[in-house]
Enzyme design. Structure first.
Site, mmCIF file in Angstrom:
data_model
loop_
_atom_site.group_PDB
_atom_site.id
_atom_site.type_symbol
_atom_site.label_atom_id
_atom_site.label_comp_id
_atom_site.label_asym_id
_atom_site.label_seq_id
_atom_site.Cartn_x
_atom_site.Cartn_y
_atom_site.Cartn_z
ATOM 1 N N GLY A 90 0.835 -1.209 0.000
ATOM 2 C CA GLY A 90 0.000 0.000 0.000
ATOM 3 C C GLY A 90 0.858 1.243 0.000
ATOM 4 O O GLY A 90 2.059 1.177 -0.269
ATOM 5 N N ASN A 91 0.253 2.361 0.273
ATOM 6 C CA ASN A 91 1.021 3.602 0.394
ATOM 7 C C ASN A 91 0.367 4.512 1.427
ATOM 8 O O ASN A 91 -0.670 4.177 1.983
ATOM 9 C CB ASN A 91 1.170 4.289 -0.967
ATOM 10 C CG ASN A 91 -0.173 4.638 -1.563
ATOM 11 O OD1 ASN A 91 -0.934 5.398 -1.005
ATOM 12 N ND2 ASN A 91 -0.478 4.033 -2.720
ATOM 13 N N HIS A 92 1.005 5.667 1.657
ATOM 14 C CA HIS A 92 0.574 6.523 2.768
ATOM 15 C C HIS A 92 -0.602 7.439 2.447
ATOM 16 O O HIS A 92 -0.950 8.280 3.272
ATOM 17 C CB HIS A 92 1.743 7.417 3.209
ATOM 18 C CG HIS A 92 2.845 6.665 3.867
ATOM 19 N ND1 HIS A 92 2.661 5.946 5.034
ATOM 20 C CD2 HIS A 92 4.151 6.506 3.527
ATOM 21 C CE1 HIS A 92 3.794 5.395 5.382
ATOM 22 N NE2 HIS A 92 4.723 5.706 4.480
#
Ligand code: CTP
Length: 402
Positions: free
Chosen positions: A210-212
Site C-alpha cells: 500500500g502507500n501513505h
C-alpha cells in the site's frame, strides 16, 4: 448537504395572515444550517409574535430603526449586505407595492432597498387582489429588477374564497429556494467521477502493498464538488475518511487497483469530468497466497506485475470527458508533470511536490501547481486541502467554459 448550509438569510415578515406559517419557515431554515435574521414590519406583529420568531431563530427580531429601550440603531444597510439571501414571506400587496416604488417607511423596506444580493418574495393575498393589474405590474417590476417570485398556491383563502393567492407552504418555499440556488451553481448537473485514497494490493490474507495516501484530498474535492452542484461518484481505496452530511455523493469502496479500474471504467462513459486523486499502486504481487506466508526463509522476494494505469486507459478512450490527473513528484516536477499530462491525454494535471513543506500525504494542507494541455500554468500558495479542492474545481470550470 443542503445548498443552504451556512448561508445567512434575512427573512422579512410582513403583515398578512400567512405570517403565522413563518415559524415553520424559520425552523426549516435553521434545520438546513442557516443563520436567520428576522425583520418584521410593525403590522406583522398582529399575526405572530417576535418572541416566537426570536426563540426559533436564536436571535433578536428587529422591527424598528431604533430599539426603544437602548436607542441602538438597527443598521438596515449592514443587515442587507450581511445576508446571502433576502426572503420576503409573506409579501403583502402593501409591501410589494412599496418595494416596487422604493418606499422606505420601515426597517424591513429600508433593508430590502439596500440589498444587493438575491431577493425571493412569496406573495400572500386574496385572489382578486393578486390578480389586480397594479399588483401584477408591481410583481413584474420586481422580477425585472432581478427579484425572484415564489408563486402563490391556489386554494382556500382567509376570506373563504378559493383561488390563487395563498402563500406557498414553508416546505415549498424551502424547496424553491434550494432548487434555485442549485441551478445557479457552476457544476449543476455535471457528473464528476473522483478517485481517492491508496490501493491495497494483496500479498496473502493478512498483508498487502500500500502507500501513505490518506484520501483527504480526493474526499475534499468530492465534498466541494457536491457543494457546487455536481452529481459526484467517489471511488475510494481504503481510508478512514467520512462523508457525513454529503448524502448525495455516491461512494464506492474498493481495495485494489484492479477493482478501482473496474469501477472507474464502469462509470466513465456517462461522466463529464474525471479527477484521479487516488494514489494507485503501480505494481501488485504476481500471485496472492491463499494462506499466510510463513517466515521460514532468511530472505524473501516477491515478484511484482505492473498494474494497469487507469488514467492512461481513460485517456485512450476519451470522448468529451475532461480528464484531470495528479502528479506527486520529488524532482524535475513541472517537466515530469507535463510528460504525464501528454502521455495520458489529460486536460489538466495537479502537481504536488514532496519538496514543499506541508504538502503531500499526511498533511491537512497542500501546495499545488496546475498545468493544462493548452500550455497554461497556475501556481498556488500552501492552503488547506479544503481550499485546494475549491481551487482545483474553479480551475476546471474556467477551462471548461472556454
Ligand atoms: N494513476 C493511475 N493508475 C496507475 C497509476 C497512476 O490512474 N496505475 C494516476 C494517478 O491517480 C494520478 C496520475 O495517474 O492521477 C499520476 O500518478 P503518479 O503516481 O504521480 O504517476 P505515475 O503515472 O504512476 O508515474 P510514476 O509513478 O512513475 O511517477
Amino acid at each position: 448537504m443542503s445548498v443552504l448550509e451556512g448561508k445567512k438569510i434575512v427573512l422579512i415578515i410582513t403583515g398578512g395572515i400567512a405570517a403565522y406559517k413563518t415559524a415553520s419557515l424559520v425552523r426549516l431554515f435553521m434545520k438546513r444550517g442557516c443563520e436567520v435574521q428576522v425583520i418584521m414590519t410593525p403590522k406583522a406583529h398582529n399575526f405572530i409574535t417576535p418572541l416566537t420568531l426570536s426563540t426559533l431563530s436564536k436571535k433578536p427580531v428587529y422591527t424598528q430603526f431604533f430599539e426603544g429601550n437602548t436607542g441602538e440603531w438597527n443598521n438596515h444597510v449592514d443587515l442587507a449586505l450581511h445576508a446571502d439571501y433576502l426572503v420576503v414571506a409573506p409579501a403583502t400587496s402593501n409591501t410589494l407595492s412599496k418595494m416596487a416604488s422604493a418606499e422606505a417607511d420601515n426597517l424591513a423596506l429600508a433593508t430590502y432597498l439596500s440589498a444587493k444580493n438575491t431577493v425571493f418574495f412569496a406573495p400572500a393575498m386574496d385572489l382578486d387582489m393578486y390578480k389586480n393589474p397594479y399588483n401584477q405590474e408591481n410583481i413584474k417590476k420586481l422580477q425585472q429588477k432581478g427579484d425572484i417570485l415564489i408563486p402563490p398556491n391556489k386554494g382556500e383563502l382567509a376570506s373563504g374564497l378559493e383561488g390563487e393567492g395563498r402563500m406557498a407552504e414553508p416546505e415549498e418555499i424551502l424547496d424553491f429556494i434550494e432548487n434555485y440556488i442549485r441551478k445557479e451553481l457552476i457544476f449543476y448537473k455535471k457528473k464528476l467521477l473522483i478517485t481517492a485514497g491508496p490501493t491495497y494490493e494483496p500479498i496473502d490474507p493478512v498483508r498487502f502493498i500500500g502507500n501513505h495516501s490518506s484520501g483527504k484530498m480526493g474526499f475534499e474535492i468530492a465534498k466541494a464538488a457536491e457543494k457546487l452542484g455536481a452529481e459526484v461518484t467517489l471511488v475510494s481505496g481504503p481510508t478512514c475518511q467520512k462523508l457525513s452530511h454529503y448524502s448525495s455523493i455516491k461512494r464506492i469502496d474498493v481495495m485494489s487497483s484492479e477493482e478501482m479500474y473496474q469501477k472507474v471504467t464502469e462509470h466513465y462513459q456517462s461522466t463529464d469530468i474525471v479527477i484521479m486523486a487516488a494514489a494507485v499502486a503501480d505494481y501488485r504481487p504476481e500471485t496472492v497466497s491463499k494462506t499466510k506466508i510463513k517466515k521460514n526463509e532468511e530472505s524473501f522476494s516477491l515478484p511484482l506485475l505492473k498494474n494497469k494505469d487507469i488514467l492512461l486507459e481513460l485517456g485512450k478512450t476519451k470522448s468529451n470527458q475532461f480528464l484531470v490527473g495528479f502528479a506527486l513528484e520529488t524532482n524535475n516536477e513541472e517537466e515530469n508533470a507535463l510528460t504525464k499530462l501528454n502521455k495520458k491525454n489529460l486536460n489538466m494535471i495537479v502537481l504536488n511536490s514532496l519538496q514543499d513543506k506541508g504538502a503531500g500525504f499526511s498533511y491537512d494542507t497542500n501546495k499545488i501547481t496546475i498545468l493544462d494541455n493548452k500550455g497554461g500554468i497556475e501556481y498556488f500558495d500552501l492552503q488547506t486541502k479544503e481550499k485546494v479542492a475549491e481551487n482545483i474545481l474553479k480551475s476546471i470550470h474556467e477551462r471548461i467554459k472556454t
